[in-house]
Design a protein around this motif. Structure first.
Motif, PDB file in Angstrom:
ATOM      1  N   MET A   1     -12.973   2.241   3.648  1.00 47.11           N
ATOM      2  CA  MET A   1     -12.853   1.491   4.893  1.00 47.11           C
ATOM      3  C   MET A   1     -11.635   0.569   4.870  1.00 47.11           C
ATOM      4  SD  MET A   1     -15.629  -0.981   6.757  1.00 47.11           S
ATOM      5  CE  MET A   1     -15.471  -1.387   8.488  1.00 47.11           C
ATOM      6  N   CYS A   2     -11.447  -0.108   3.759  1.00 45.26           N
ATOM      7  CA  CYS A   2     -10.328  -1.046   3.652  1.00 45.26           C
ATOM      8  C   CYS A   2      -9.021  -0.314   3.355  1.00 45.26           C
ATOM      9  CB  CYS A   2     -10.616  -2.068   2.565  1.00 45.26           C
ATOM     10  SG  CYS A   2     -12.193  -2.907   2.784  1.00 45.26           S
ATOM     11  N   GLY A   3      -9.096   0.669   2.463  1.00 42.97           N
ATOM     12  CA  GLY A   3      -7.907   1.436   2.104  1.00 42.97           C
ATOM     13  C   GLY A   3      -7.487   2.431   3.160  1.00 42.97           C
ATOM     14  N   GLY A   4      -8.422   2.841   4.034  1.00 42.94           N
ATOM     15  CA  GLY A   4      -8.076   3.710   5.140  1.00 42.94           C
ATOM     16  C   GLY A   4      -7.742   5.135   4.752  1.00 42.94           C
TER      17      GLY A   4
ATOM     18  N   PRO B   1      -3.386   1.266   5.966  1.00 43.57           N
ATOM     19  CA  PRO B   1      -4.050   0.093   5.411  1.00 43.57           C
ATOM     20  C   PRO B   1      -4.917  -0.638   6.423  1.00 43.57           C
ATOM     21  CG  PRO B   1      -1.744  -0.387   5.841  1.00 43.57           C
ATOM     22  CD  PRO B   1      -1.926   1.092   6.049  1.00 43.57           C
ATOM     23  N   CYS B   2      -6.125  -1.018   5.987  1.00 44.57           N
ATOM     24  CA  CYS B   2      -7.050  -1.806   6.793  1.00 44.57           C
ATOM     25  C   CYS B   2      -7.266  -1.191   8.167  1.00 44.57           C
ATOM     26  CB  CYS B   2      -6.559  -3.243   6.920  1.00 44.57           C
ATOM     27  SG  CYS B   2      -7.869  -4.438   7.288  1.00 44.57           S
ATOM     28  N   THR B   3      -7.460   0.127   8.203  1.00 45.48           N
ATOM     29  CA  THR B   3      -7.703   0.808   9.473  1.00 45.48           C
ATOM     30  C   THR B   3      -9.189   0.967   9.760  1.00 45.48           C
ATOM     31  OG1 THR B   3      -7.240   2.848   8.250  1.00 45.48           O
ATOM     32  CG2 THR B   3      -5.525   2.045   9.734  1.00 45.48           C
TER      33      THR B   3
ATOM     34  N   HIS C   1      -0.760  -8.855   9.902  1.00 46.15           N
ATOM     35  CA  HIS C   1       0.363  -8.561   9.005  1.00 46.15           C
ATOM     36  C   HIS C   1       0.763  -7.091   8.981  1.00 46.15           C
ATOM     37  CE1 HIS C   1       3.009  -8.731   5.610  1.00 46.15           C
ATOM     38  NE2 HIS C   1       2.188  -8.028   4.833  1.00 46.15           N
ATOM     39  N   VAL C   2      -0.201  -6.161   8.895  1.00 46.50           N
ATOM     40  CA  VAL C   2       0.158  -4.745   8.761  1.00 46.50           C
ATOM     41  C   VAL C   2      -0.103  -3.953  10.044  1.00 46.50           C
ATOM     42  CG1 VAL C   2      -0.189  -4.713   6.271  1.00 46.50           C
ATOM     43  CG2 VAL C   2      -2.110  -4.156   7.782  1.00 46.50           C
TER      44      VAL C   2
ATOM     45  N   HIS D   1      -6.165  -3.613   0.687  1.00 43.39           N
ATOM     46  CA  HIS D   1      -5.586  -2.586   1.542  1.00 43.39           C
ATOM     47  C   HIS D   1      -5.135  -1.372   0.739  1.00 43.39           C
ATOM     48  CE1 HIS D   1      -4.396  -5.785   4.819  1.00 43.39           C
ATOM     49  NE2 HIS D   1      -5.694  -5.668   4.640  1.00 43.39           N
ATOM     50  N   GLU D   2      -5.231  -1.442  -0.584  1.00 48.09           N
ATOM     51  CA  GLU D   2      -4.862  -0.290  -1.405  1.00 48.09           C
ATOM     52  C   GLU D   2      -5.784   0.888  -1.095  1.00 48.09           C
ATOM     53  OE1 GLU D   2      -2.337   0.153  -3.418  1.00 48.09           O
ATOM     54  OE2 GLU D   2      -1.535  -1.885  -3.364  1.00 48.09           O
ATOM     55  N   GLU D   3      -5.282   2.100  -1.246  1.00 49.33           N
ATOM     56  CA  GLU D   3      -5.975   3.302  -0.777  1.00 49.33           C
ATOM     57  C   GLU D   3      -7.437   3.427  -1.225  1.00 49.33           C
ATOM     58  OE1 GLU D   3      -1.587   4.728  -1.076  1.00 49.33           O
ATOM     59  OE2 GLU D   3      -2.897   3.296  -2.081  1.00 49.33           O
TER      60      GLU D   3
END
Length: 681
Positions: free
Chosen positions: A410-413, A443-445, A472-473, A374-376
């Motif tokens: 994609m993962c970091g959003g 995160p994870c958007t 979670h987020v 989820h890191e940028e």
């Protein structure tokens, strides 16, 4: 071990499918090539259809009742659902009427299937199947098309994500598209796996990104091939010096080159060592996904998304959304087996064999995430470049170059921008082009496959959401953080800087908040710009439009808008209704990747599989085209899945149940989709 048994329709053959078949992929090519399946090209096992349509009907104007000449269509690269009826039917190209004044607007009017050849598919979960099923249709060339200078025929290229096959559809007559041909068989590729994006190169060849290497693992490639080549579906035979394939080796029309994306000893340091391998040299983390040419066609730029094998089958999907790790006995601080890319590479478009000439790392931000992915910077999927050489500064009269590039994680959003993608590797203290974050979604958007308008004013950003209520987020930083939506961003302030440094940056750190960031805090602004997404610098992009696609299916499958394509065809209309000019609408599709039909975990992000059209207004704002409705339900958007499709009689196909669309393009007969600077032959 649980087995998934799928019936093949219309033949009676069954193909047992085990989740553990992935081991075949890990075994490499040695055993796979020992027993070649099929001949050099392989027999086409497709059952010939008799009767039915000879050609899709013309569009009829709702206004005049007359034929709309040369009506526009939407072509959607589509996979058979398989699990809805436990039958594996051919994957296909869906043709949808895209004339807004047509009586059949939004209706499926034609389909074009695939050849059925045994021995075409990449070793792995698709190996024991014929070339027409279990491809997991993914991307097609979505910005430009290829027109053969001799025959004048126009072609669309589309890839099977898992099979490795690349199909060529003759779309010269968009209402009578025949069954596709295979241009590249997955079994031909010795260094490439997981087919992704496509572009037409200035030399007339086609380039395709492949995220993985041999056996779906490791660094990937950019494959270059002649558009009219014939796939040799026999496990790499074209590379063997035997008389049988001598003509193929000497024939320019059979050109095929697998070009490694690795940059050895790059000197570029990954923002943090790769959590699973410990690799810190960013040049080695090469997983090409997004791809685009510079405005003049001289350079090709690719973004690195993920290591395919551990993405599709690495560990339980819950690890994407949870702050705990469930895949013992690995250390708990690993969080997940999945490996994501964080870099962008530049290639000389006329010499892909030499590999990338630069690699650059996007920066990490203040967010501190429990789940590493989820890191940028994690998972650079989408990439897009401005389309023109530049614009004239109204005050100085000087040309302001558009040498920048956008990439999104994609993962970091996070959406990133560099003002000079052509900066040499020696720039920025040996780190190459300098990237700045310009819009942090969260995160994870699921920031996905985006597009830029031809006039370089607006960027259309699909946000799949991915996290759902209970994760979670989910909405950790602000209300609506994980809404499924498409944003329209005014990027003119960024391009106005030319190649000068960019001031826009991450939101400030805030240790009092769960994510250690001011992301999402309220600020003064209109309804689309009243939350913190960057540092508020004058050159930061501004949201000017949004359409939202929340649905129970999107939340249940952790999916949403993934693919966006701008209409470069327009619509003919009738004399009474008038024509729709190119660039005035876009299509987006709510589907990413779901590998449950192959017994694999997959990405964890599916979608409700709907196709929507949104109007693009003069100010860049968006609104749904409410007349683009499903022909069976009457609901907004076209759904290729659901109970209504279970008995749907697909044109030129029959009753085969639901389907999964991924990529699309607006097309019409005689249209020549080239780059704005007309760099293609």
């Amino acid at each position: 071990m649980n087995k998934l048994t799928i019936k093949r329709r219309p033949r009676a053959a069954k193909f047992p499918l085990a989740a553990g078949l992935l081991a075949l992929s890990l075994a490499g090519y040695g055993s796979a090539q020992a027993g070649l399946l099929g001949g050099l090209v392989g027999p086409d096992l497709t059952l010939q259809t008799t009767g039915g349509l000879q050609r899709a009907p013309e569009a009829i104007s709702k206004t005049t009742g007359k034929v709309i000449p040369n009506g526009t269509v939407l072509l959607a690269w589509t996979g058979d659902d398989i699990l809805d009826d436990q039958n594996a039917d051919s994957d296909f190209l869906t043709v949808i009427d895209a004339e807004p004044d047509s009586t059949t607007y939004g209706k499926v009017i034609w389909t074009a299937g695939l050849p059925s050849i045994l021995g075409a598919n990449k070793p792995g979960t698709a190996l024991l199947h014929t070339s027409d099923i279990h491809n997991e249709p993914h991307h097609n060339n979505a910005y430009t098309t290829y027109i053969d200078p001799v025959s004048k025929k126009k072609y669309l290229f589309a890839g099977g994500l898992i099979s490795g096959n690349i199909f060529r559809f003759d779309i010269t007559d968009v209402r009578k598209i025949p069954k596709a041909e295979i241009a590249v068989c997955g079994m031909e590729l010795l260094k490439s796996s997981l087919t992704d994006d496509f572009v037409v190169l200035p030399n007339g060849h086609i380039a395709a990104t492949f995220m993985g290497g041999t056996a779906y693992y490791g660094p990937g490639t950019v494959v270059e091939f002649h558009p009219l080549r014939t796939g040799a579906c026999a496990g790499g035979l074209p590379y063997l010096p035997i008389p049988l394939v001598g003509d193929i080796l000497q024939n320019d029309k059979q050109y095929l080159s697998e070009n490694s994306a690795i940059v050895w000893n790059s000197g570029v340091t990954r923002y943090t060592p790769q959590h699973l391998t410990g690799i810190s040299d960013a040049g080695l983390e090469a997983y090409p996904h997004g791809m685009q040419l510079t405005y003049n066609g001289n350079y090709l730029v690719t973004s690195d998304y993920a290591n395919p094998l551990v993405l599709g089958a690495g560990d339980p999907i819950a690890n994407l959304f949870s702050d705990y790790f469930t895949y013992n006995p690995l250390p708990t601080n690993l969080t997940s087996l999945r490996q994501f890319g964080t870099t962008v590479r530049v290639w000389r478009a006329n010499d892909l064999k030499k590999g990338p000439i630069s690699v650059s790392q996007v920066p990490d931000g203040p967010r501190i995430e429990d789940v590493y992915l989820h890191e940028e910077p994690e998972g650079l999927m989408g990439l897009a470049l401005p389309h023109s050489k530049g614009h004239t500064d109204p005050q100085t009269g000087q040309l302001v170059p558009h040498n920048g590039a956008f990439a999104a994680s994609m993962c970091g959003g996070t959406l990133y921008y560099t003002s000079n993608i052509l900066a040499p590797q020696t720039a920025n203290n040996g780190q190459g082009p300098e990237w700045k974050p310009v819009y942090d979604v969260g995160p994870c958007t699921g920031v996905s496959y985006f597009a830029i308008s031809d006039d370089d004013k607006y960027l259309f950003l699909p946000i799949a959401g991915e996290n759902s209520p209970g994760d979670h987020v989910y909405e950790r930083d602000y209300p609506g953080e994980h809404d499924r939506r498409v944003l329209s961003l005014d990027i003119q302030p960024l391009l106005a800087k030319g190649t000068d440094p960019i001031d826009c940056d991450f939101p400030a750190a805030d240790s009092s908040r769960p994510g250690n960031s001011t992301l999402g805090l309220p600020i003064a602004g209109n309804a689309l710009n009243n939350r913190v997404h960057n540092n508020g610098a004058a050159d930061c992009p501004v949201v000017v439009g949004q359409v939202t696609a929340n649905s129970p299916e999107n939340y249940a499958t952790h999916g949403g808008p993934h693919f966006v394509g701008i209409d470069r065809a327009g619509a003919t209309g009738s004399s009474a209704s008038g024509a729709l000019q190119p660039g005035k609408r876009l299509v987006f599709i709510n589907y990413f990747v779901d590998l449950n039909h192959m017994g694999l975990l997959g990405t964890g992000s599916g979608g409700d599989r709907k196709i929507y059209v949104a109007k693009i207004n003069a100010d860049g704002s968006l609104q749904y085209d409410e007349s683009f409705k499903d022909e069976l339900t009457g609901e907004l958007g076209v759904a290729l899945t659901g109970p209504e499709r279970s008995e749907f009689d697909w044109p030129n196909r029959g009753v085969t149940g639901s389907a999964r669309p991924h990529g699309a393009i607006f097309e019409k007969n005689g249209l020549k989709l080239k780059g704005p600077e007309h760099y293609q032959n």
